[in-house]
Scaffold this motif. Structure first.
Motif, mmCIF file in Angstrom:
data_model
loop_
_atom_site.group_PDB
_atom_site.id
_atom_site.type_symbol
_atom_site.label_atom_id
_atom_site.label_comp_id
_atom_site.label_asym_id
_atom_site.label_seq_id
_atom_site.Cartn_x
_atom_site.Cartn_y
_atom_site.Cartn_z
ATOM 1 N N LEU A 189 0.809 -1.139 0.059
ATOM 2 C CA LEU A 189 -0.026 0.279 -0.118
ATOM 3 C C LEU A 189 0.996 1.408 0.000
ATOM 4 O O LEU A 189 1.798 1.492 0.779
ATOM 5 N N THR A 190 0.346 2.269 -0.825
ATOM 6 C CA THR A 190 1.319 3.663 -0.888
ATOM 7 C C THR A 190 0.128 4.371 -0.495
ATOM 8 O O THR A 190 -1.183 4.437 -0.401
ATOM 9 N N LEU A 191 0.722 5.722 -0.114
ATOM 10 C CA LEU A 191 -0.305 6.616 0.379
ATOM 11 C C LEU A 191 -0.100 7.908 -0.359
ATOM 12 O O LEU A 191 0.842 8.339 -0.952
ATOM 13 N N THR A 192 -1.054 8.506 -0.774
ATOM 14 C CA THR A 192 -0.838 9.988 -1.621
ATOM 15 C C THR A 192 -0.496 11.124 -0.627
ATOM 16 O O THR A 192 -0.496 10.817 0.744
ATOM 17 N N GLU A 193 -0.184 12.159 -1.027
ATOM 18 C CA GLU A 193 0.236 13.333 -0.200
ATOM 19 C C GLU A 193 -0.657 13.831 0.839
ATOM 20 O O GLU A 193 -0.548 13.969 1.974
ATOM 21 N N ASN A 194 -2.097 13.762 0.135
ATOM 22 C CA ASN A 194 -3.373 14.244 1.085
ATOM 23 C C ASN A 194 -3.262 13.158 2.182
ATOM 24 O O ASN A 194 -3.490 13.495 3.401
ATOM 25 N N ALA A 195 -3.262 11.879 1.807
ATOM 26 C CA ALA A 195 -3.342 10.971 2.860
ATOM 27 C C ALA A 195 -2.152 11.093 4.074
ATOM 28 O O ALA A 195 -2.637 10.929 5.117
ATOM 29 N N GLN A 205 6.808 9.038 5.074
ATOM 30 C CA GLN A 205 6.915 10.647 5.285
ATOM 31 C C GLN A 205 5.936 11.068 6.446
ATOM 32 O O GLN A 205 5.510 12.135 6.845
ATOM 33 N N GLY A 206 6.471 10.142 7.884
ATOM 34 C CA GLY A 206 6.278 10.520 9.035
ATOM 35 C C GLY A 206 4.596 9.828 9.274
ATOM 36 O O GLY A 206 4.064 9.911 10.560
ATOM 37 N N LEU A 236 -3.875 4.885 -0.951
ATOM 38 C CA LEU A 236 -4.730 5.150 0.081
ATOM 39 C C LEU A 236 -4.859 6.753 -0.072
ATOM 40 O O LEU A 236 -3.898 7.574 -0.225
ATOM 41 N N ASP A 237 -6.109 7.265 -0.385
ATOM 42 C CA ASP A 237 -6.101 8.928 -0.542
ATOM 43 C C ASP A 237 -7.160 9.093 0.494
ATOM 44 O O ASP A 237 -7.794 8.256 1.045
ATOM 45 N N ALA A 238 -7.082 10.477 1.251
ATOM 46 C CA ALA A 238 -7.815 10.888 2.313
ATOM 47 C C ALA A 238 -8.156 12.357 1.695
ATOM 48 O O ALA A 238 -7.349 13.040 1.180
ATOM 49 N N ASN A 239 -9.286 12.810 2.415
ATOM 50 C CA ASN A 239 -9.785 14.278 2.332
ATOM 51 C C ASN A 239 -10.752 14.453 3.365
ATOM 52 O O ASN A 239 -11.067 13.676 3.920
ATOM 53 N N LEU A 240 -10.828 15.830 3.336
ATOM 54 C CA LEU A 240 -11.667 16.439 4.616
ATOM 55 C C LEU A 240 -12.939 16.908 4.042
ATOM 56 O O LEU A 240 -12.941 17.594 2.879
ATOM 57 N N THR A 241 -13.991 16.502 4.601
ATOM 58 C CA THR A 241 -15.563 16.770 4.038
ATOM 59 C C THR A 241 -15.534 18.260 4.483
ATOM 60 O O THR A 241 -14.860 18.841 5.527
ATOM 61 N N GLN A 242 -16.691 18.960 4.133
ATOM 62 C CA GLN A 242 -16.941 20.194 4.460
ATOM 63 C C GLN A 242 -17.161 20.226 6.014
ATOM 64 O O GLN A 242 -17.051 21.487 6.671
ATOM 65 N N GLU A 243 -17.640 19.362 6.513
ATOM 66 C CA GLU A 243 -17.981 19.258 8.072
ATOM 67 C C GLU A 243 -16.685 18.833 8.825
ATOM 68 O O GLU A 243 -16.921 18.559 9.931
ATOM 69 N N GLY A 244 -15.605 18.715 8.002
ATOM 70 C CA GLY A 244 -14.354 18.482 8.784
ATOM 71 C C GLY A 244 -14.271 16.917 9.174
ATOM 72 O O GLY A 244 -13.214 16.488 10.049
ATOM 73 N N LYS A 245 -14.954 16.031 8.487
ATOM 74 C CA LYS A 245 -14.593 14.588 8.606
ATOM 75 C C LYS A 245 -13.821 14.117 7.457
ATOM 76 O O LYS A 245 -13.630 14.900 6.600
ATOM 77 N N VAL A 246 -12.828 13.101 8.071
ATOM 78 C CA VAL A 246 -12.106 12.162 7.153
ATOM 79 C C VAL A 246 -12.831 11.257 6.331
ATOM 80 O O VAL A 246 -13.471 10.573 6.845
#
Length: 93
Positions: free
Chosen positions: A2-8, A56-57, A75-85
């Motif tokens: 598994l690799t991670l995106t910069e956002n994740a 990267q930490g 694996l990518d990750a983003n924050l919703t407008q409500e602040g949830k991951v």
């Protein structure tokens, strides 16, 4: 593996390096949720048999089944407008 995106990487690091988080806190992905799929939690250490992904930490622990399922994924990750991951899994290029 598994690799991670910069956002994740950034979001996982922010989640696991909170001032009140114990030393060694990481994201843990398991396949033992009650419904089909994967569960994401935080953990203070890897469990026996876990694969450890460090980038990267950011640290992610994967149980054996999750490690197999995610071996060729990103694996990518983003924050919703409500602040949830929100996490998303994609195919590695």
């Amino acid at each position: 593996m598994l690799t991670l995106t910069e956002n994740a990487t950034t979001i996982i690091t922010n989640l696991t390096h909170q001032p009140d988080a114990p030393e060694g806190t990481a994201l843990r992905i398991t396949s033992d949720s009650p419904e089909p799929g994967l569960a994401v939690t935080t953990a203070t250490s890897a469990q026996p048999g876990d694969q450890v992904v460090e980038q990267q930490g950011a640290t992610v622990y994967l149980d054996e089944t999750a490690a197999t399922l995610l071996d060729d994924k990103v694996l990518d990750a983003n924050l919703t407008q409500e602040g949830k991951v929100e996490f998303a899994i994609g195919q590695q290029a």
